[in-house]
Design a protein around this motif. Structure first.
Motif, PDB file in Angstrom:
ATOM      1  N   ARG A  58     103.912  23.852  14.550  1.00 32.20           N
ATOM      2  CA  ARG A  58     102.577  23.259  14.372  1.00 32.20           C
ATOM      3  C   ARG A  58     101.544  24.370  14.178  1.00 32.20           C
ATOM      4  O   ARG A  58     100.398  24.234  14.596  1.00 32.20           O
ATOM      5  N   GLN A 118     100.743  23.733   9.960  1.00 34.84           N
ATOM      6  CA  GLN A 118      99.411  23.150   9.823  1.00 34.84           C
ATOM      7  C   GLN A 118      98.371  24.203   9.459  1.00 34.84           C
ATOM      8  O   GLN A 118      97.195  24.073   9.787  1.00 34.84           O
ATOM      9  N   ASN A 171     101.877  22.551   4.282  1.00 36.79           N
ATOM     10  CA  ASN A 171     100.882  22.871   5.287  1.00 36.79           C
ATOM     11  C   ASN A 171      99.623  22.054   4.984  1.00 36.79           C
ATOM     12  O   ASN A 171      99.719  20.987   4.367  1.00 36.79           O
ATOM     13  N   ARG A 172      98.455  22.574   5.380  1.00 42.80           N
ATOM     14  CA  ARG A 172      97.179  21.916   5.089  1.00 42.80           C
ATOM     15  C   ARG A 172      96.242  22.872   4.357  1.00 42.80           C
ATOM     16  O   ARG A 172      95.026  22.785   4.483  1.00 42.80           O
ATOM     17  N   ALA A 208      98.692  26.571  13.507  1.00 42.31           N
ATOM     18  CA  ALA A 208      97.346  26.451  12.965  1.00 42.31           C
ATOM     19  C   ALA A 208      96.742  27.819  12.682  1.00 42.31           C
ATOM     20  O   ALA A 208      95.792  27.922  11.906  1.00 42.31           O
TER      21      ALA A 208
END
Length: 244
Positions: A124, A146, A167-168, A126
């Motif tokens: 996860r 992410q 991903n983002r 970030a």
């Protein structure tokens, strides 16, 4: 440890990157991935490679006077990878070493010169801090996380297939020395613009596939979605963009 500038890109996810050359990196892929294709780096003599060991939460092997981290057994969501183990520099993150955990952040020291296949896949993440030694990011290294933005420094030369897929990521900027970007490396993200240097010699298929990307910039030239589809989606590109 020196760090380059922090880049904050919507949605306020930060990706730190710093890097240097990897001309002397060598690695035995057979230790971690029986399915991996042979690589030019695989030149270690068997007598120079140790069997698996552990130090705290990190599993590792020794290659001569260097260490490759091969596994993580801890439960922390944010981790700092050690620069040294048993007095030897950690120079690589091995195949699936941190894959399939619940990591949200990781700091990688400047001693690391390569992040190998699927090393941080399915977490996860970030945020990531990459040390100033990194040059190669292998296939699927950060897939299925992410991350929101990526700044690739000038010294990175290779980004493998699927490296940042799913991903983002909304924006990515490549350094001046990037030479190769693999197929689907940034597919399945939220990209709307990219800046690609003239140093590119090879782009795989659908590098930016399944994104809302509208324009790419090469030097002072802006390229339309149609041009991207023609030049990136159907065949590898050698040399500069040809224009819309």
């Amino acid at each position: 440890m020196r760090r380059i500038a922090l880049v904050c890109l919507f949605p306020l996810v930060c990706f730190f990157v710093a890097a240097q050359n990897l001309e002397d990196f060598e690695y035995d892929f057979e230790l971690y991935d029986d399915q991996a294709e042979p690589e030019t780096e695989m030149v270690e003599e068997p007598s120079q490679v140790s069997s698996g060991r552990s130090s705290g939460d990190f599993g590792f092997v020794i290659h001569g006077d260097r260490v490759t981290i091969t596994a993580y057994s801890g439960d922390a969501a944010e981790i700092v990878i050690p620069a040294e183990i048993q007095g030897m520099p950690v120079t690589a993150i091995g195949y699936k070493a941190f894959a399939d955990n619940q990591l949200i952040g990781v700091e990688i020291p400047g001693t690391v010169t390569a992040i190998l296949y699927k090393a941080f896949e399915n977490n996860r993440l970030a945020w990531v801090i990459l040390g100033e030694g990194l040059t190669v990011i292998r296939d699927s290294a950060f897939a299925n996380n992410q991350l929101g933005g990526v700044l690739i420094p000038d010294s990175v030369t290779v980004i493998g297939d699927h490296a940042f897929e799913n991903n983002r990521i909304t924006n990515v900027i490549f350094g001046k020395r990037i030479d190769e970007i693999g197929s689907l490396a940034f597919a399945g993200n939220r990209l709307r613009s990219v800046i690609i240097p003239d140093s590119i010699n090879s782009l795989g298929d659908d590098v930016f596939g399944d994104t809302p990307l509208r324009y790419a910039y090469s030097g002072m030239v802006m390229h339309s979605q149609r041009a991207l589809e023609a030049e990136l989606g159907k065949r590898p590109l050698v040399g500069k963009f040809l224009g819309p």
